[in-house]
Structure formats: C-alpha cells, structure tokens
Scaffold this motif. Structure first.
Motif, PDB file in Angstrom:
ATOM      1  N   ASP A  11     -60.263 -42.011 -46.562  1.00 50.61           N
ATOM      2  CA  ASP A  11     -59.644 -42.764 -45.474  1.00 50.61           C
ATOM      3  C   ASP A  11     -58.363 -42.129 -44.953  1.00 50.61           C
ATOM      4  N   ILE A  12     -57.981 -40.978 -45.508  1.00 50.20           N
ATOM      5  CA  ILE A  12     -56.720 -40.331 -45.144  1.00 50.20           C
ATOM      6  C   ILE A  12     -56.936 -38.843 -44.869  1.00 50.20           C
ATOM      7  N   CYS A  13     -56.244 -38.336 -43.865  1.00 44.43           N
ATOM      8  CA  CYS A  13     -56.160 -36.889 -43.671  1.00 44.43           C
ATOM      9  C   CYS A  13     -54.692 -36.547 -43.475  1.00 44.43           C
ATOM     10  N   VAL A  14     -54.331 -35.315 -43.784  1.00 51.47           N
ATOM     11  CA  VAL A  14     -52.913 -34.943 -43.785  1.00 51.47           C
ATOM     12  C   VAL A  14     -52.695 -33.629 -43.039  1.00 51.47           C
ATOM     13  N   THR A  15     -51.491 -33.485 -42.507  1.00 46.23           N
ATOM     14  CA  THR A  15     -51.098 -32.240 -41.864  1.00 46.23           C
ATOM     15  C   THR A  15     -49.590 -32.067 -41.978  1.00 46.23           C
ATOM     16  N   ASP A  16     -49.148 -30.826 -42.115  1.00 48.71           N
ATOM     17  CA  ASP A  16     -47.716 -30.546 -42.101  1.00 48.71           C
ATOM     18  C   ASP A  16     -47.395 -29.627 -40.917  1.00 48.71           C
ATOM     19  N   ILE A  17     -48.145 -29.789 -39.834  1.00 47.31           N
ATOM     20  CA  ILE A  17     -47.923 -28.995 -38.631  1.00 47.31           C
ATOM     21  C   ILE A  17     -46.466 -29.132 -38.179  1.00 47.31           C
ATOM     22  N   THR A  18     -45.862 -28.042 -37.776  1.00 45.92           N
ATOM     23  CA  THR A  18     -44.469 -28.074 -37.329  1.00 45.92           C
ATOM     24  C   THR A  18     -44.407 -28.492 -35.864  1.00 45.92           C
ATOM     25  N   ILE A  19     -43.210 -28.852 -35.429  1.00 46.79           N
ATOM     26  CA  ILE A  19     -43.008 -29.206 -34.023  1.00 46.79           C
ATOM     27  C   ILE A  19     -43.385 -28.023 -33.131  1.00 46.79           C
ATOM     28  N   LYS A  20     -42.999 -26.825 -33.546  1.00 46.82           N
ATOM     29  CA  LYS A  20     -43.314 -25.638 -32.750  1.00 46.82           C
ATOM     30  C   LYS A  20     -44.820 -25.418 -32.676  1.00 46.82           C
ATOM     31  N   GLN A  21     -45.516 -25.580 -33.792  1.00 46.64           N
ATOM     32  CA  GLN A  21     -46.964 -25.384 -33.796  1.00 46.64           C
ATOM     33  C   GLN A  21     -47.668 -26.437 -32.944  1.00 46.64           C
ATOM     34  N   LEU A  22     -47.215 -27.682 -33.025  1.00 45.41           N
ATOM     35  CA  LEU A  22     -47.815 -28.736 -32.210  1.00 45.41           C
ATOM     36  C   LEU A  22     -47.546 -28.484 -30.732  1.00 45.41           C
ATOM     37  N   SER A  23     -46.381 -27.961 -30.433  1.00 38.66           N
ATOM     38  CA  SER A  23     -46.045 -27.603 -29.056  1.00 38.66           C
ATOM     39  C   SER A  23     -46.939 -26.465 -28.558  1.00 38.66           C
ATOM     40  N   ASN A  24     -47.131 -25.455 -29.403  1.00 32.40           N
ATOM     41  CA  ASN A  24     -47.992 -24.331 -29.030  1.00 32.40           C
ATOM     42  C   ASN A  24     -49.436 -24.786 -28.805  1.00 32.40           C
ATOM     43  N   LEU A  25     -49.900 -25.716 -29.627  1.00 31.10           N
ATOM     44  CA  LEU A  25     -51.270 -26.209 -29.505  1.00 31.10           C
ATOM     45  C   LEU A  25     -51.456 -27.019 -28.235  1.00 31.10           C
ATOM     46  N   THR A  26     -50.527 -27.928 -27.951  1.00 27.07           N
ATOM     47  CA  THR A  26     -50.717 -28.901 -26.876  1.00 27.07           C
ATOM     48  C   THR A  26     -50.072 -28.526 -25.555  1.00 27.07           C
ATOM     49  N   GLY A  27     -49.118 -27.599 -25.585  1.00 28.55           N
ATOM     50  CA  GLY A  27     -48.392 -27.274 -24.367  1.00 28.55           C
ATOM     51  C   GLY A  27     -47.287 -28.259 -24.036  1.00 28.55           C
ATOM     52  N   VAL A  28     -47.045 -29.241 -24.903  1.00 31.06           N
ATOM     53  CA  VAL A  28     -45.965 -30.201 -24.721  1.00 31.06           C
ATOM     54  C   VAL A  28     -44.685 -29.613 -25.318  1.00 31.06           C
ATOM     55  N   SER A  29     -43.562 -29.807 -24.673  1.00 28.46           N
ATOM     56  CA  SER A  29     -42.325 -29.162 -25.103  1.00 28.46           C
ATOM     57  C   SER A  29     -41.887 -29.627 -26.492  1.00 28.46           C
ATOM     58  N   GLN A  30     -41.229 -28.734 -27.213  1.00 31.69           N
ATOM     59  CA  GLN A  30     -40.692 -29.082 -28.525  1.00 31.69           C
ATOM     60  C   GLN A  30     -39.661 -30.205 -28.412  1.00 31.69           C
ATOM     61  N   GLY A  31     -38.899 -30.202 -27.321  1.00 33.46           N
ATOM     62  CA  GLY A  31     -37.901 -31.234 -27.126  1.00 33.46           C
ATOM     63  C   GLY A  31     -38.522 -32.612 -27.048  1.00 33.46           C
ATOM     64  N   TYR A  32     -39.613 -32.743 -26.293  1.00 38.71           N
ATOM     65  CA  TYR A  32     -40.267 -34.052 -26.179  1.00 38.71           C
ATOM     66  C   TYR A  32     -40.840 -34.477 -27.531  1.00 38.71           C
ATOM     67  N   ILE A  33     -41.489 -33.547 -28.223  1.00 37.75           N
ATOM     68  CA  ILE A  33     -42.106 -33.887 -29.514  1.00 37.75           C
ATOM     69  C   ILE A  33     -41.054 -34.341 -30.511  1.00 37.75           C
ATOM     70  N   GLY A  34     -39.954 -33.581 -30.618  1.00 39.20           N
ATOM     71  CA  GLY A  34     -38.932 -33.894 -31.604  1.00 39.20           C
ATOM     72  C   GLY A  34     -38.088 -35.109 -31.249  1.00 39.20           C
ATOM     73  N   ASP A  35     -37.766 -35.258 -29.963  1.00 34.20           N
ATOM     74  CA  ASP A  35     -36.831 -36.313 -29.549  1.00 34.20           C
ATOM     75  C   ASP A  35     -37.525 -37.629 -29.201  1.00 34.20           C
ATOM     76  N   TYR A  36     -38.795 -37.576 -28.821  1.00 32.97           N
ATOM     77  CA  TYR A  36     -39.474 -38.777 -28.345  1.00 32.97           C
ATOM     78  C   TYR A  36     -40.721 -39.137 -29.151  1.00 32.97           C
ATOM     79  N   PHE A  37     -41.620 -38.161 -29.322  1.00 31.31           N
ATOM     80  CA  PHE A  37     -42.881 -38.486 -29.984  1.00 31.31           C
ATOM     81  C   PHE A  37     -42.698 -38.837 -31.456  1.00 31.31           C
ATOM     82  N   LEU A  38     -41.992 -37.999 -32.198  1.00 28.26           N
ATOM     83  CA  LEU A  38     -41.842 -38.245 -33.640  1.00 28.26           C
ATOM     84  C   LEU A  38     -41.124 -39.562 -33.944  1.00 28.26           C
ATOM     85  N   PRO A  39     -40.027 -39.883 -33.264  1.00 28.20           N
ATOM     86  CA  PRO A  39     -39.405 -41.191 -33.525  1.00 28.20           C
ATOM     87  C   PRO A  39     -40.354 -42.357 -33.235  1.00 28.20           C
ATOM     88  N   LYS A  40     -41.133 -42.249 -32.158  1.00 29.19           N
ATOM     89  CA  LYS A  40     -42.085 -43.319 -31.849  1.00 29.19           C
ATOM     90  C   LYS A  40     -43.185 -43.380 -32.889  1.00 29.19           C
TER      91      LYS A  40
END
Length: 228
Positions: free
Chosen positions: A45-74
């Motif tokens: 029932d669980i899957c895990v990832t330790d993807i970094t903000i930079k890697q998630l940004s590279n994958l999705t094209g979404v800026s590191q700033g948005y991921i770190g400042d907005y997505f992760l807190p939410k």
C-alpha cells in the motif's frame, strides 16, 4: 525547457483517482512526477521516493522555486502522503516521500507526458484530473461542467479556461467526433480524451485493436443519426 526525457524513472506509473481531492492543476502534475520516481516497498500500500527538488524540476519542467516554496509546503499539509527531511551532511538535506500505492481505482500515466511541450504543467494537471474522472477502462467522461469543476476543486472561470485550452489543442473531443472505438452509443453526450500518453493501452491502441462488424457499424451510425 530543456529535454527531460532521461529523467523519467519508469515508462509508466500509477496515480490514485482520489488524488484529485487533494491536488489540482500544477500540483497534481507534480504529484504524478513523484509517482513516476517512486519505488515499491514490501508494503503493497506504500511506495517511496527521495527525488530531489532539482530532479523533480528536471522531470516536470516546473521551477525549483515553485516546488520548494509552494508545492512541498502544501504537500506536507495534506493528509495524502508523508514527506520527511533527513540530514545527510552539513547543509545537505534530502526529502523522503511516502505515497499511497493504488492497487485499484488508479490511472496510468506514461513517461512521455513529462517531456511533452505541447501542454503546460497546469494543462497536464487538468488533463490528469479529467482522466481520473473517466469511466473505468476508457477515456470517456459523462459529467456536466459544473460537476467536473466541483470535483476538481476549480472555480467555473478557471475550469473553462483549461477546458477550452484542451479543446483547442484537440485533446478533448465530443463523442460525435471521436472514433467509434472510444465511444459508447448510449452515452453520446460524453466527452473523450484523445491524448497519446494516458493508459496502459492508449486511445491509439484501442482504435488499432477495434474490429467491429458491419452490422455494429451500421447500428452505431443509425443511433448517432437519431440522436443528432
């Protein structure tokens, strides 16, 4: 946006349908990125990832700033999964995500979606949301605009903006215009998603495999004519 095809971990990944209750638009798209990078555990029932903000940004094209400042807190505030931070070395930290692994009521997202520049991150999130509302094993949804906007947590203006954008980009089709293989004669009011990077079998696969009899085709055409 730089070419990010090499950043996808899996050729396709699952996302639970009820993710739309917690995330919308760009955040739902980023969640799909987390699932693409997630590895399965002994707990089904669980899957895990330790993807970094930079890697998630590279994958999705979404800026590191948005991921770190907005997505992760939410993400941390939602009751959907867990995000903990581990200290590796001085000034070096790493996030660890635990995500619910869906064994049913899920949709398949293909890796090519992340490198497709024809849609914005917000449009991709909107598309994923619509896909989660499709009838099982299909690319067809039969809900009113009001119902869809409510389920996706969007106001009517925002909903119409992205709906119209996907119609213009020929991602959303009416049942009358879509191939017979993707429609159901009793539900011709339904809309159809025709996007090549959704599903274990894409809409192109379904059309290619479809082999109706002449009687079935004639019956379908007759029903379409009667309803039109």
């Amino acid at each position: 946006m730089e070419d990010n095809k090499s950043y996808a971990v899996k050729s396709y990944s699952r996302i639970p349908n009820d993710a739309i209750k917690y995330f919308k638009l760009k955040d739902l798209y980023l969640l799909a990125g987390l699932y693409n990078s997630a590895h399965y555990t002994c707990d089904n029932d669980i899957c895990v990832t330790d993807i970094t903000i930079k890697q998630l940004s590279n994958l999705t094209g979404v800026s590191q700033g948005y991921i770190g400042d907005y997505f992760l807190p939410k993400f941390r505030k939602k009751s959907f999964g867990e995000c903990t931070t581990r200290q590796f070395e001085f000034k070096i930290k790493r996030n660890n995500f635990k995500l619910p692994y869906p064994n049913n009521n899920y949709r398949i997202i293909r890796e090519n979606l992340f490198s497709d520049d024809s849609l914005s991150p917000e449009e991709k999130g909107f598309l994923i949301g619509l896909y989660c509302l499709c009838i099982n094993n299909s690319f067809r949804y039969d809900l009113s605009d009001t119902e869809i906007a409510k389920k996706l947590g969007l106001d009517s203006k925002t909903y119409r903006k992205y709906r119209n954008a996907l119609i213009e980009k020929k991602v959303i089709w009416t049942s009358y215009d879509a191939p017979m293989a993707l429609t159901y004669v009793e539900y011709l009011s339904a809309k159809v998603l025709m996007y090549p990077y959704l599903g274990y079998k894409t809409w192109l696969d379904l059309v290619d495999e479809f082999n109706p009899t002449e009687d079935e085709v004639n019956h379908y055409l007759l029903m379409v004519k009667d309803v039109a």
